[in-house]
Structures are given as structure tokens and as C-alpha cells.
Design a protein around this motif. Sequence first.
Motif, PDB file in Angstrom:
ATOM      1  N   GLY A 109       0.897  -1.271   0.029  1.00 59.96           N
ATOM      2  CA  GLY A 109       0.012  -0.011  -0.132  1.00 59.96           C
ATOM      3  C   GLY A 109       0.927   1.294   0.205  1.00 59.96           C
ATOM      4  N   GLU A 110       2.107   1.241  -0.196  1.00 60.52           N
ATOM      5  CA  GLU A 110       3.053   2.235  -0.211  1.00 60.52           C
ATOM      6  C   GLU A 110       3.110   2.851  -1.644  1.00 60.52           C
ATOM      7  OE1 GLU A 110       6.781   1.309   1.491  1.00 60.52           O
ATOM      8  OE2 GLU A 110       5.815   1.028   3.684  1.00 60.52           O
ATOM      9  N   GLU A 111       3.249   4.045  -1.880  1.00 62.55           N
ATOM     10  CA  GLU A 111       3.262   4.686  -2.926  1.00 62.55           C
ATOM     11  C   GLU A 111       4.586   4.661  -3.754  1.00 62.55           C
ATOM     12  OE1 GLU A 111       2.458   8.674  -2.568  1.00 62.55           O
ATOM     13  OE2 GLU A 111       0.506   8.333  -2.072  1.00 62.55           O
ATOM     14  N   LEU A 112       4.608   4.332  -5.230  1.00 68.63           N
ATOM     15  CA  LEU A 112       5.730   4.086  -5.821  1.00 68.63           C
ATOM     16  C   LEU A 112       5.764   5.339  -6.797  1.00 68.63           C
ATOM     17  CD1 LEU A 112       5.546   0.184  -6.682  1.00 68.63           C
ATOM     18  CD2 LEU A 112       7.091   1.499  -4.966  1.00 68.63           C
ATOM     19  N   GLU A 113       6.812   5.973  -6.992  1.00 62.93           N
ATOM     20  CA  GLU A 113       6.779   7.212  -8.106  1.00 62.93           C
ATOM     21  C   GLU A 113       7.474   6.455  -9.312  1.00 62.93           C
ATOM     22  OE1 GLU A 113       5.845  10.076  -7.570  1.00 62.93           O
ATOM     23  OE2 GLU A 113       5.249   9.535  -5.496  1.00 62.93           O
ATOM     24  N   ILE A 114       6.642   6.757 -10.357  1.00 61.76           N
ATOM     25  CA  ILE A 114       7.103   6.285 -11.637  1.00 61.76           C
ATOM     26  C   ILE A 114       8.466   6.773 -12.005  1.00 61.76           C
ATOM     27  CG2 ILE A 114       6.796   6.768 -14.158  1.00 61.76           C
ATOM     28  CD1 ILE A 114       3.772   6.760 -13.420  1.00 61.76           C
ATOM     29  N   GLY A 115       9.301   6.150 -12.514  1.00 59.08           N
ATOM     30  CA  GLY A 115      10.655   6.281 -12.659  1.00 59.08           C
ATOM     31  C   GLY A 115      11.627   6.000 -11.511  1.00 59.08           C
ATOM     32  N   GLN A 116      10.884   5.564 -10.572  1.00 52.92           N
ATOM     33  CA  GLN A 116      11.776   4.827  -9.353  1.00 52.92           C
ATOM     34  C   GLN A 116      11.324   3.748  -9.116  1.00 52.92           C
ATOM     35  OE1 GLN A 116      10.610   7.537  -6.135  1.00 52.92           O
ATOM     36  NE2 GLN A 116      11.883   9.344  -7.154  1.00 52.92           N
ATOM     37  N   GLN A 117      10.933   2.965  -9.908  1.00 52.23           N
ATOM     38  CA  GLN A 117      10.370   1.465  -9.796  1.00 52.23           C
ATOM     39  C   GLN A 117      11.786   0.598  -9.637  1.00 52.23           C
ATOM     40  OE1 GLN A 117       7.287   1.106  -9.586  1.00 52.23           O
ATOM     41  NE2 GLN A 117       7.263   3.173  -9.696  1.00 52.23           N
ATOM     42  N   PRO A 118      11.534  -0.303  -8.938  1.00 49.86           N
ATOM     43  CA  PRO A 118      12.847  -1.222  -8.810  1.00 49.86           C
ATOM     44  C   PRO A 118      13.026  -1.994 -10.035  1.00 49.86           C
ATOM     45  CG  PRO A 118      11.042  -2.098  -7.699  1.00 49.86           C
ATOM     46  CD  PRO A 118      10.622  -0.754  -7.959  1.00 49.86           C
ATOM     47  N   LYS A 131       4.728 -10.759  -7.472  1.00 48.65           N
ATOM     48  CA  LYS A 131       4.743  -9.147  -7.077  1.00 48.65           C
ATOM     49  C   LYS A 131       5.146  -8.508  -8.423  1.00 48.65           C
ATOM     50  CE  LYS A 131       5.307  -9.333  -2.361  1.00 48.65           C
ATOM     51  NZ  LYS A 131       6.261  -8.749  -1.359  1.00 48.65           N
ATOM     52  N   GLU A 132       6.153  -8.691  -9.291  1.00 46.27           N
ATOM     53  CA  GLU A 132       6.370  -7.815 -10.209  1.00 46.27           C
ATOM     54  C   GLU A 132       5.354  -7.652 -11.222  1.00 46.27           C
ATOM     55  OE1 GLU A 132       8.221 -10.335  -9.395  1.00 46.27           O
ATOM     56  OE2 GLU A 132      10.188  -9.685  -8.719  1.00 46.27           O
ATOM     57  N   LEU A 133       4.603  -8.708 -11.601  1.00 45.94           N
ATOM     58  CA  LEU A 133       3.538  -8.573 -12.486  1.00 45.94           C
ATOM     59  C   LEU A 133       2.414  -7.746 -11.924  1.00 45.94           C
ATOM     60  CD1 LEU A 133       1.941  -9.546 -15.060  1.00 45.94           C
ATOM     61  CD2 LEU A 133       1.143 -11.640 -14.002  1.00 45.94           C
ATOM     62  N   VAL A 134       2.018  -8.016 -10.909  1.00 38.48           N
ATOM     63  CA  VAL A 134       0.930  -7.096 -10.170  1.00 38.48           C
ATOM     64  C   VAL A 134       1.341  -5.655 -10.014  1.00 38.48           C
ATOM     65  CG1 VAL A 134       0.056  -6.552  -8.057  1.00 38.48           C
ATOM     66  CG2 VAL A 134       0.246  -8.864  -8.747  1.00 38.48           C
ATOM     67  N   ARG A 135       2.775  -5.525  -9.842  1.00 35.35           N
ATOM     68  CA  ARG A 135       3.270  -3.998  -9.608  1.00 35.35           C
ATOM     69  C   ARG A 135       3.540  -3.363 -11.057  1.00 35.35           C
ATOM     70  NH1 ARG A 135       8.580  -2.907  -6.136  1.00 35.35           N
ATOM     71  NH2 ARG A 135       7.297  -4.057  -4.803  1.00 35.35           N
ATOM     72  N   ALA A 136       3.724  -4.151 -12.178  1.00 37.03           N
ATOM     73  CA  ALA A 136       3.657  -3.685 -13.478  1.00 37.03           C
ATOM     74  C   ALA A 136       2.398  -3.392 -13.965  1.00 37.03           C
ATOM     75  CB  ALA A 136       4.228  -4.685 -14.195  1.00 37.03           C
ATOM     76  N   VAL A 137       1.465  -4.224 -13.703  1.00 39.13           N
ATOM     77  CA  VAL A 137       0.029  -3.935 -13.998  1.00 39.13           C
ATOM     78  C   VAL A 137      -0.608  -2.808 -13.236  1.00 39.13           C
ATOM     79  CG1 VAL A 137      -2.472  -5.016 -14.016  1.00 39.13           C
ATOM     80  CG2 VAL A 137      -0.499  -6.357 -14.462  1.00 39.13           C
ATOM     81  N   ARG A 190       2.946  -1.236 -22.331  1.00 43.56           N
ATOM     82  CA  ARG A 190       3.729  -0.977 -21.251  1.00 43.56           C
ATOM     83  C   ARG A 190       4.067  -2.750 -20.669  1.00 43.56           C
ATOM     84  NH1 ARG A 190       5.106   3.295 -18.759  1.00 43.56           N
ATOM     85  NH2 ARG A 190       4.255   5.056 -19.500  1.00 43.56           N
ATOM     86  N   LEU A 191       3.023  -3.478 -21.025  1.00 41.35           N
ATOM     87  CA  LEU A 191       3.222  -4.847 -20.461  1.00 41.35           C
ATOM     88  C   LEU A 191       3.884  -5.912 -21.420  1.00 41.35           C
ATOM     89  CD1 LEU A 191      -0.364  -4.886 -18.531  1.00 41.35           C
ATOM     90  CD2 LEU A 191       1.964  -4.530 -17.585  1.00 41.35           C
ATOM     91  N   ALA A 192       4.365  -5.281 -22.637  1.00 38.90           N
ATOM     92  CA  ALA A 192       5.030  -6.090 -23.649  1.00 38.90           C
ATOM     93  C   ALA A 192       5.839  -7.123 -23.146  1.00 38.90           C
ATOM     94  CB  ALA A 192       5.511  -5.544 -24.720  1.00 38.90           C
ATOM     95  N   GLU A 193       6.637  -6.995 -22.217  1.00 37.12           N
ATOM     96  CA  GLU A 193       7.372  -7.858 -21.627  1.00 37.12           C
ATOM     97  C   GLU A 193       6.870  -8.982 -20.886  1.00 37.12           C
ATOM     98  OE1 GLU A 193       9.966  -6.076 -18.581  1.00 37.12           O
ATOM     99  OE2 GLU A 193       8.679  -4.710 -18.226  1.00 37.12           O
TER     100      GLU A 193
ATOM    101  N   GLY B  17      -5.986  -9.539 -21.020  1.00 34.45           N
ATOM    102  CA  GLY B  17      -7.104  -9.625 -20.198  1.00 34.45           C
ATOM    103  C   GLY B  17      -6.424 -10.357 -19.144  1.00 34.45           C
ATOM    104  N   ARG B  18      -5.639 -11.415 -19.300  1.00 36.09           N
ATOM    105  CA  ARG B  18      -4.987 -12.341 -18.244  1.00 36.09           C
ATOM    106  C   ARG B  18      -4.139 -11.397 -17.459  1.00 36.09           C
ATOM    107  NH1 ARG B  18      -0.548 -14.668 -17.708  1.00 36.09           N
ATOM    108  NH2 ARG B  18       0.361 -14.068 -19.772  1.00 36.09           N
ATOM    109  N   LEU B  19      -3.366 -10.601 -17.881  1.00 37.18           N
ATOM    110  CA  LEU B  19      -2.429  -9.782 -17.329  1.00 37.18           C
ATOM    111  C   LEU B  19      -3.187  -8.662 -16.221  1.00 37.18           C
ATOM    112  CD1 LEU B  19       0.054  -8.963 -19.999  1.00 37.18           C
ATOM    113  CD2 LEU B  19       0.298 -10.473 -17.980  1.00 37.18           C
ATOM    114  N   TRP B  20      -4.231  -8.241 -17.004  1.00 32.31           N
ATOM    115  CA  TRP B  20      -5.073  -7.243 -16.249  1.00 32.31           C
ATOM    116  C   TRP B  20      -5.671  -7.775 -15.013  1.00 32.31           C
ATOM    117  CZ3 TRP B  20      -5.804  -1.935 -16.499  1.00 32.31           C
ATOM    118  CH2 TRP B  20      -7.224  -1.440 -16.078  1.00 32.31           C
ATOM    119  N   ALA B  21      -6.259  -8.790 -15.309  1.00 33.96           N
ATOM    120  CA  ALA B  21      -6.600  -9.674 -14.023  1.00 33.96           C
ATOM    121  C   ALA B  21      -5.514 -10.238 -13.033  1.00 33.96           C
ATOM    122  CB  ALA B  21      -7.303 -10.964 -14.480  1.00 33.96           C
ATOM    123  N   ALA B  22      -4.536  -9.941 -13.193  1.00 35.20           N
ATOM    124  CA  ALA B  22      -3.424 -10.252 -12.354  1.00 35.20           C
ATOM    125  C   ALA B  22      -3.278  -9.366 -11.263  1.00 35.20           C
ATOM    126  CB  ALA B  22      -2.247 -10.167 -12.830  1.00 35.20           C
TER     127      ALA B  22
END
Lengths: 199, 104
Positions: A109-118, A131-137, A190-193, B17-22
Motif C-alpha cells: 500500500g505504499e506509493e511508488l513513484e514512476i521512474g523510481q520503480q525497482p 509481485k513484479e507482474l502485479v506491480r507492473a499491471v 507497457r506490459l509487452a515484456e 486480459g489475463r495480465l489485467w486480471a493479475a
Amino acid sequence: MASEREGDGDDVLVARMGQGDEEALRELIVRHQDRVYGTVAKMIGGAGPDAEDLAQQVFLRIWRAASSYRSEAKFTTWLMTVTRNLVFSFCESRSRRREVSDVVLDEEGEELEIGQQPVIERNPRDDLSGKELVRAVKLACAHLPMKQRLVVHLREHEEMEFSEIAQVLGVSELGAKSLMFRARENLKNRLAEFFTEPK
Amino acid sequence: MKMTRNDEGDRLGPELGRLWAADPVAKAPPWFAAKTMARLRREEEKKRGWLGLPRWALIGTGAAILAVGWLRWESQPTVGDAELFAALDAMVEEDREIRWWAGL
């Protein structure tokens, strides 16, 4: 009597609210609290006191406007329109203090500033549920303009029709589809990777 | 009818959609309804003033009383300058006459 009332549709509940029936409001809250709270949280960047306050305000507005409600559209469309108005006003006032799109909450629940992401050092495909995926989303979501973010949420999570989304946003149906298209392109970039299959 | 995710023209598509749902959508806390109802009652109570009357009714009544008082004050009969000075002149004249008769 009570069992008869349990099956009341949303419109009936709103009509009862218009006559000052608080129990009808309680029932409506129980039915739609997750929808409203979830939408608010998604829009403002996370759950917490602000999301709770805004979601409460949505239901209080519904209560006050119940007597003048005309069921020309689906109740959920009206509910989401009220939610949109409050969330957009909140974000506008917040962005006067800081750049709202630059803030995203991490798992704690802590704020992450864009450009300061790990920096993600390992291959993100190794841990797609991590966590990386959730954070990226979250970050990708925070980068989306407000309207695009709302369109994606209403379409993907609430499964609303574009005609309803258009009403919520006050745009044409084509405009809503265009917002969805642009949101999809933004998210793809943004999520291509994290894509498991090559684009 | 629940839509499928295969129509990428209208939705994010299966991959996005799968990524968004993560990032799952938050659910309202269990106390949400109770707190909202309590807030409603608190705000409704705040809108009420003395004797359970709505605040706007009390403010309106107060404003109406002040307006009527002001109008009544404004509509009181007034004495013009000419009338006032004529009365004073008459008093002075009468006093002078009394003094003359008294030999003062």
C-alpha cells in the motif's frame, strides 16, 4: 413481507429510498458495495480510506437523488455515472497537489513513484503471478488516462456493454470503443515484456 | 449473455486480459454497509437543528423575522425637519412670552 422485499429489483429499492426507506438503501449497498468500492479503488490507485470515503459518498448521493430518479437507464449505469463523477472530481483535486498518474501503490500500500520503480533483473516470464507482474499491471493502469482506465475496468471487470459505458462516460458508443482501443495499445506497450506469446 | 474474450476488437484480448486480471479488484470491507448507514444518519442529523426541524427551516424563519422587523422599523411615521424646527420655534416663542409676563 421481508422475504417479498428481498427480491426487489434495484428500481424498486430506489423508489423505496425515495420515500425515505433506509432499509432499501442498506440492501442496495450490500448488493453493489463491491462494484462501487472496486471501481473506486481501481480508479484512484488502491483500496484504503480514500476509496472507502468516496464509495460511501456515492451511496449517500444515490440516497439524496433517489426521489428524483427516473429509471430511463439501468440502475448500474446511473450508479457508475455517480461513481465516475465523484472519482474524477477527487482525482482532479488530487492532481492539483501532485501528478496523480505518477503514483502507484505497491503490495504493502505504499506509493511508488514512476521512474523510481525497482529494476526487474530476472525474466518476468519466470514469475507471472508474482509481485513484479502485479506491480507492473498497477503501474500500467496508473499510466492510463482516467477515461481509458474506467473503460477497461467497466468492460473487463463489470462486463458492461459499450452503450452503457458510453452513457457512464458521457461519450458516444464509438468514442467509448475508441478509448478501449487506445487503452489496449497503451497496455500492450507497457506490459509487452510479460506476454507469454510473441505479439 | 456473458461475452467471451475472443473478440479483441471490443476487449483486451486473452493475453492482456489475463495480465489485467493479475491485479485483482478490491472488495468492500465487511463493515462498509454499517459505516455508510451510520454516516448517513450522522449527516441527516447534522442537517437538523432544534426541535428536530431542518436547519434550513430554522434559518429561513430567522431571516423572515429579521426582514419583517426591518420593514416595520422602516415604515414607522417620521417627523420632517420643518415640522421639528417649527415645534421648537413655537416652544422658544412660548417660553419668551412667559418670561415677559413674569417680568424676567
